[in-house]
Design a protein around this motif. Structure first.
Motif, PDB file in Angstrom:
ATOM      1  N   GLU A  11       0.813  -1.207   0.000  1.00 22.07           N
ATOM      2  CA  GLU A  11       0.000   0.000   0.000  1.00 22.07           C
ATOM      3  C   GLU A  11       0.849   1.260   0.000  1.00 22.07           C
ATOM      4  N   THR A  12       1.967   1.232   0.710  1.00 24.27           N
ATOM      5  CA  THR A  12       2.851   2.396   0.761  1.00 24.27           C
ATOM      6  C   THR A  12       4.163   2.005   1.433  1.00 24.27           C
ATOM      7  N   PRO A  13       5.285   2.613   1.043  1.00 27.82           N
ATOM      8  CA  PRO A  13       6.539   2.375   1.771  1.00 27.82           C
ATOM      9  C   PRO A  13       6.407   2.899   3.212  1.00 27.82           C
ATOM     10  N   LEU A  14       7.018   2.190   4.156  1.00 26.81           N
ATOM     11  CA  LEU A  14       6.913   2.563   5.568  1.00 26.81           C
ATOM     12  C   LEU A  14       8.233   2.311   6.286  1.00 26.81           C
ATOM     13  N   GLU A  18       6.257   2.896  11.712  1.00 29.22           N
ATOM     14  CA  GLU A  18       4.967   3.036  11.019  1.00 29.22           C
ATOM     15  C   GLU A  18       4.399   1.670  10.645  1.00 29.22           C
ATOM     16  N   LEU A  19       5.278   0.778  10.208  1.00 33.45           N
ATOM     17  CA  LEU A  19       4.845  -0.557   9.807  1.00 33.45           C
ATOM     18  C   LEU A  19       4.264  -1.315  11.001  1.00 33.45           C
ATOM     19  N   ARG A  20       4.956  -1.282  12.125  1.00 33.45           N
ATOM     20  CA  ARG A  20       4.457  -1.956  13.329  1.00 33.45           C
ATOM     21  C   ARG A  20       3.122  -1.354  13.764  1.00 33.45           C
ATOM     22  N   GLU A  53      15.456  -1.210   1.134  1.00 35.15           N
ATOM     23  CA  GLU A  53      15.553  -0.088   2.071  1.00 35.15           C
ATOM     24  C   GLU A  53      15.791   1.193   1.296  1.00 35.15           C
ATOM     25  N   GLU A  54      15.194   2.262   1.786  1.00 39.78           N
ATOM     26  CA  GLU A  54      15.448   3.593   1.251  1.00 39.78           C
ATOM     27  C   GLU A  54      15.924   4.456   2.406  1.00 39.78           C
ATOM     28  N   VAL A  69      13.274   3.487   5.422  1.00 38.34           N
ATOM     29  CA  VAL A  69      11.957   3.224   4.865  1.00 38.34           C
ATOM     30  C   VAL A  69      12.053   1.940   4.045  1.00 38.34           C
ATOM     31  N   TYR A  70      11.081   1.054   4.237  1.00 36.05           N
ATOM     32  CA  TYR A  70      11.038  -0.211   3.512  1.00 36.05           C
ATOM     33  C   TYR A  70       9.981  -0.121   2.423  1.00 36.05           C
TER      34      TYR A  70
END
Length: 188
Positions: A11-14, A18-20, A53-54, A69-70
């Motif tokens: 849905e979006t990079p996180l 944020e992911l957790r 990774e970014e 950011v993943y």
């Protein structure tokens, strides 16, 4: 965990926090995600080339620490699609049903229906076993244990009713309009 992470990153990079947070909001009632389970999963997905990774630009770093950011790779998108087509027993077991259900909007109608029917079948088997065991042991149990058994039985019966409603809705949708599916592209 892999499906939950890939589905969320689709849905979006996180970044990890944020992911957790998203995973706990999405699936919190089914399972809690800790950093101790999330980061090993992220490392594994990175090693497999399913995510990348970014590093944020130095000018966007606030507070001195950068957040990685993943994001999903093309291979990650393929793996997610493969996972979303699986409708076997692992998809309807207690541990993974909630995760599969959370991403049903990305799942084909026939796969959703197989998962729902499989889950219902598994719960009906469980109901039969609990009813049989309860009938045999009822007189040997104290009132609190009986109440606990009754509560468990009612919970499973409630889930079977809910699944029956979902299955009826899925069948209605596919007979009236064709498959009800997400219109967002999974090839982004």
């Amino acid at each position: 965990m892999e499906l939950a992470v890939l589905g969320s990153l689709h849905e979006t990079p996180l970044h990890g926090y944020e992911l957790r947070k998203r995973l706990n909001a999405l699936l919190g009632m089914f399972r809690a995600f800790s950093y101790g389970s999330l980061y090993p999963c992220l490392r594994s997905l990175l090693a497999q080339g399913l995510i990348a990774e970014e590093q944020p630009a130095p000018t966007t770093i606030v507070g001195g620490r950068s957040k990685i950011v993943y994001k999903l790779t093309a291979e990650g998108k393929e793996r997610l699609q493969d996972m979303l087509t699986q409708a076997g027993p692992s998809a309807w077991e207690d541990e993974s049903f909630g995760v599969h259900f959370a991403f049903f909007r990305h799942t084909e109608a026939e796969v959703r229906l197989r998962i729902l029917e499989g889950r219902r079948s598994r719960l009906e088997e469980r109901l039969d076993a609990v009813r049989t065991a309860l009938a045999r042991t009822r007189e040997r149990l104290d009132s609190y244990t009986l109440e606990l058994q009754r509560h468990g039985l009612e919970s499973v019966e409630r889930e079977v009713r809910w699944l029956n409603e979902l299955i009826a809705t899925e069948r209605r949708a596919s007979s009236e309009e064709g498959p009800a599916r997400d219109t967002t592209s999974t090839d982004e």
